[in-house]
Design an enzyme around this catalytic site. Sequence first.
Site, PDB file in Angstrom:
ATOM      1  N   TRP A   1      -2.688  -2.996  -1.664  1.00 21.71           N
ATOM      2  CA  TRP A   1      -2.172  -4.093  -1.962  1.00 21.71           C
ATOM      3  C   TRP A   1      -2.938  -5.004  -0.934  1.00 21.71           C
ATOM      4  CZ3 TRP A   1       1.114  -7.656   0.575  1.00 21.71           C
ATOM      5  CH2 TRP A   1       1.890  -8.712  -0.385  1.00 21.71           C
TER       6      TRP A   1
ATOM      7  N   HIS B   1      19.942 -36.787  -7.538  1.00 22.47           N
ATOM      8  CA  HIS B   1      19.378 -37.176  -6.359  1.00 22.47           C
ATOM      9  C   HIS B   1      18.009 -36.858  -6.177  1.00 22.47           C
ATOM     10  CE1 HIS B   1      22.879 -38.183  -4.561  1.00 22.47           C
ATOM     11  NE2 HIS B   1      23.387 -36.872  -4.766  1.00 22.47           N
TER      12      HIS B   1
ATOM     13  N   GLU C   1       9.210 -14.501 -11.242  1.00 30.91           N
ATOM     14  CA  GLU C   1       8.191 -13.470 -10.848  1.00 30.91           C
ATOM     15  C   GLU C   1       7.803 -12.798 -12.110  1.00 30.91           C
ATOM     16  OE1 GLU C   1      10.207 -10.374  -7.730  1.00 30.91           O
ATOM     17  OE2 GLU C   1      11.913 -11.589  -9.143  1.00 30.91           O
TER      18      GLU C   1
ATOM     19  N   ASN D   1      -1.667   1.797   5.737  1.00 25.68           N
ATOM     20  CA  ASN D   1      -0.887   0.944   5.366  1.00 25.68           C
ATOM     21  C   ASN D   1      -0.477   0.229   6.585  1.00 25.68           C
ATOM     22  OD1 ASN D   1       1.382  -0.478   4.120  1.00 25.68           O
ATOM     23  ND2 ASN D   1       2.695   1.146   3.888  1.00 25.68           N
ATOM     24  N   GLY D   2      -0.443  -1.348   6.343  1.00 27.82           N
ATOM     25  CA  GLY D   2       0.031  -1.956   7.414  1.00 27.82           C
ATOM     26  C   GLY D   2      -0.827  -3.136   7.934  1.00 27.82           C
TER      27      GLY D   2
ATOM     28  N   GLU E   1      18.879 -16.937  -7.935  1.00 26.90           N
ATOM     29  CA  GLU E   1      18.262 -15.679  -8.300  1.00 26.90           C
ATOM     30  C   GLU E   1      17.749 -15.740  -9.921  1.00 26.90           C
ATOM     31  OE1 GLU E   1      17.498 -13.112  -6.913  1.00 26.90           O
ATOM     32  OE2 GLU E   1      17.640 -11.652  -8.564  1.00 26.90           O
TER      33      GLU E   1
ATOM     34  N   LYS F   1       6.906  -4.132  -4.495  1.00 29.18           N
ATOM     35  CA  LYS F   1       8.258  -3.883  -4.459  1.00 29.18           C
ATOM     36  C   LYS F   1       8.726  -3.700  -2.896  1.00 29.18           C
ATOM     37  CE  LYS F   1      12.016  -2.476  -6.150  1.00 29.18           C
ATOM     38  NZ  LYS F   1      13.046  -3.637  -6.660  1.00 29.18           N
TER      39      LYS F   1
ATOM     40  N   LYS G   1      13.785 -14.409 -10.840  1.00 30.82           N
ATOM     41  CA  LYS G   1      13.483 -13.518 -11.865  1.00 30.82           C
ATOM     42  C   LYS G   1      12.695 -14.270 -12.891  1.00 30.82           C
ATOM     43  CE  LYS G   1      14.625 -10.799 -10.319  1.00 30.82           C
ATOM     44  NZ  LYS G   1      15.335 -10.549  -9.073  1.00 30.82           N
TER      45      LYS G   1
ATOM     46  N   ARG H   1       5.611   0.286  -6.308  1.00 27.48           N
ATOM     47  CA  ARG H   1       5.586  -0.544  -4.941  1.00 27.48           C
ATOM     48  C   ARG H   1       4.270  -1.608  -4.974  1.00 27.48           C
ATOM     49  NH1 ARG H   1       6.719   2.540   0.142  1.00 27.48           N
ATOM     50  NH2 ARG H   1       4.701   1.850   0.928  1.00 27.48           N
TER      51      ARG H   1
ATOM     52  N   CYS I   1       0.757  -1.092   0.059  1.00 30.78           N
ATOM     53  CA  CYS I   1       0.018   0.006   0.092  1.00 30.78           C
ATOM     54  C   CYS I   1       0.894   1.315   0.012  1.00 30.78           C
ATOM     55  CB  CYS I   1      -1.061   0.200   1.287  1.00 30.78           C
ATOM     56  SG  CYS I   1      -1.862  -1.488   1.554  1.00 30.78           S
TER      57      CYS I   1
HETATM   58  C1  F6R Z   1      12.898 -10.291  -6.314  1.00 33.22           C
HETATM   59  C2  F6R Z   1      12.353  -9.012  -5.325  1.00 33.22           C
HETATM   60  C3  F6R Z   1      12.066  -9.428  -3.937  1.00 33.22           C
HETATM   61  C4  F6R Z   1      12.940  -8.647  -2.876  1.00 33.22           C
HETATM   62  C5  F6R Z   1      12.530  -8.859  -1.375  1.00 33.22           C
HETATM   63  C6  F6R Z   1      13.465  -8.066  -0.526  1.00 33.22           C
HETATM   64  O1  F6R Z   1      13.072  -9.663  -7.473  1.00 33.22           O
HETATM   65  O2  F6R Z   1      12.502  -8.025  -5.614  1.00 33.22           O
HETATM   66  O3  F6R Z   1      12.187 -11.006  -3.597  1.00 33.22           O
HETATM   67  O4  F6R Z   1      14.235  -8.906  -3.299  1.00 33.22           O
HETATM   68  O5  F6R Z   1      11.073  -8.526  -1.312  1.00 33.22           O
HETATM   69  O6  F6R Z   1      13.468  -6.854  -0.642  1.00 33.22           O
HETATM   70  P1  F6R Z   1      14.414  -5.811  -0.162  1.00 33.22           P
HETATM   71  O7  F6R Z   1      15.636  -6.203  -0.612  1.00 33.22           O
HETATM   72  O8  F6R Z   1      13.827  -4.538  -0.364  1.00 33.22           O
HETATM   73  O9  F6R Z   1      14.345  -6.148   1.570  1.00 33.22           O
END
Ligand code: F6R
Length: 586
Positions: free
Chosen positions: A74, A486, A470, A100-101, A463, A581, A467, A27, A2
């Site tokens: 959100w 395994h 996501e 927010n929260g 990682e 985000k 990507k 966000r 949010c």
């Molecule tokens: C992946 C991604 C999330 C963040 C995670 C932590 O692409 O963006 O997995 O890495 O939510 O976020 P931060 O780094 O802001 O604590």
Amino acid sequence: MCSIIGYLGANQAAPILVRGLKRMEYRGYDSVGVATFSENQISVRKGVGKVAEVNSAAQLDALSGTVGIGHTRWATHGVVTESNAHPHPSSSGELAIVHNGIIDNYADLKKDLQQKGYVFKSETDSEAIANLLQYNFDQTKEIKKSMVSTVDQLKGNYAFVAVFEDGTLAAARLHEPLIIGVGKGGYFISSDVLGFIEHTDEVIYQDNREFVIINSTGIQIFDFEGNPVQHQITKVSKELADAYKGDYAHFTLKEISEQPITILKAGDNTKLELDLITEFVKHAKNLYITGSGTSYNAALVAKHLFSKYAKIKIEPLISSEVQYSPNYFDHQSILIAVSQSGESADVLEAVDIAKKDGAKIVSIVNIMTSSLVQRSSISVGLNCGPEIGVAATKSFTSQLAILYKIADKLCGGCMGLDFNKVSESIYKILSDHSKIQSIAKKLKDISDIYVLGRGIHFPVALEASLKLKEITYIHAEGLPGGELKHGPLALMDSNVYVIIINPNDSTYTDTLASAHEIKARGAKILGISDRPNEVYDYWIEIPTISEALFPLIEIIPIQLLAYYSAIEKDTDPDYPRNLAKSVTVK
Ligand code: F6R
């Protein structure tokens, strides 16, 4: 997550609020709304969808009035509907709030307020704030007193802003961000500086357990007991205003493309901090590193760097898991927290647990005004500029760059770091997208991708798979090469694509053997390597670089592949479904 915005000033509020919400779109959200005060009444307009869509359907920015609040939601409590979208008016409509929260005791509050005759129209926890504040205002007839009682009765984590029927704004924060902007034409209040940076770079960072009252006579800040508190106005970096796509089709592509530069800026001007961290780390009895998502994957790379080059053991902890394994920390522990936003609730919680047990906190973070920085003894900034695309790209390589610098200091410069060479190599990878674009076309209709790497390349494989899942919504899984036999080998057939991260280093021969095992089962192989091999159905060449540095460059083609696959699938790479985000709720 949010986003909140509020405005009180000389100009029409609604267009300012809508623009602010648009700037915070990165966000993540599912619905949007605005409320303004004009001619002794509060009007609310809201809807489900993107800011631009809801604005054109409901004319959010046409609401009149010079005071208002706005919100992108959100969903946490209650499905995505117009009635659950914010702002939420109180049952009499004499005030409205955005939040927010999470309010932990909303069910009890709701029951109690319903018994007192207050009507609820949504399924959200947030509406309890609106009616509780209204109830307290009805009792006291004073905004300040009603805020003190309300924050006393709310349990949970929150930032909320209320607009009252006399045109006053009041806002409180507890473990959720809320920043006040002080402009020439008025006051702003937002979850993120980006919400108002185009109007002012002068801000007040409201502390936890504080509320603010803003009206036409000025601004007053109080602690939760109602005692006045003073804050300095500080200036934020105008660089934040830079959050525009420019000529790029998407923020994600812009941010991937910035990496030859951001890799050089990581931890700029932080020699002192890096020296201090090195000293802390050398003398720590127990050394931990934590993060979530991408930041955790960076932490896993650090484990290899520290053990291989500095001969120091560091234990990576998934932030959200720390609460289930207490007793990690003591006074001789150091916890390195890695986070782009510095606001991830899981990371902050891990840090709070460690601090409570006496550990020292060191953070590696992009947003230097974040809650994580406030909780840390030392922080080093990624310096990579705002990352708007929900999927982390440039922040990952910047986090790695700083962790590399620390590992290198710990081993007295043994790694021979050459970031100019890394930057040149990334430029080279980025100079031609055509091969990756054509491979992305092939991935369009597949349902499973595996990404394989050994040693330090395994966290990069994790990682890479993060990507892919996501932003392409394709099921993707990172695997350590040796684990294939395994179990996962059972999944290999002609419908599967496997990306093999295989630079010509000490893992090369073993990883190549894994590629052959997979190929024998009919799966298609995409090799990321500086050395060609006939086992690869597709080969994406990366430049040769010294062994330690490969992780910094081998992720780049996979970021691009994920981006172009999202384009092929017609999904929005900047705003993946269901994701936010900055994950400020647990
Ligand atoms: C992946 C991604 C999330 C963040 C995670 C932590 O692409 O963006 O997995 O890495 O939510 O976020 P931060 O780094 O802001 O604590």
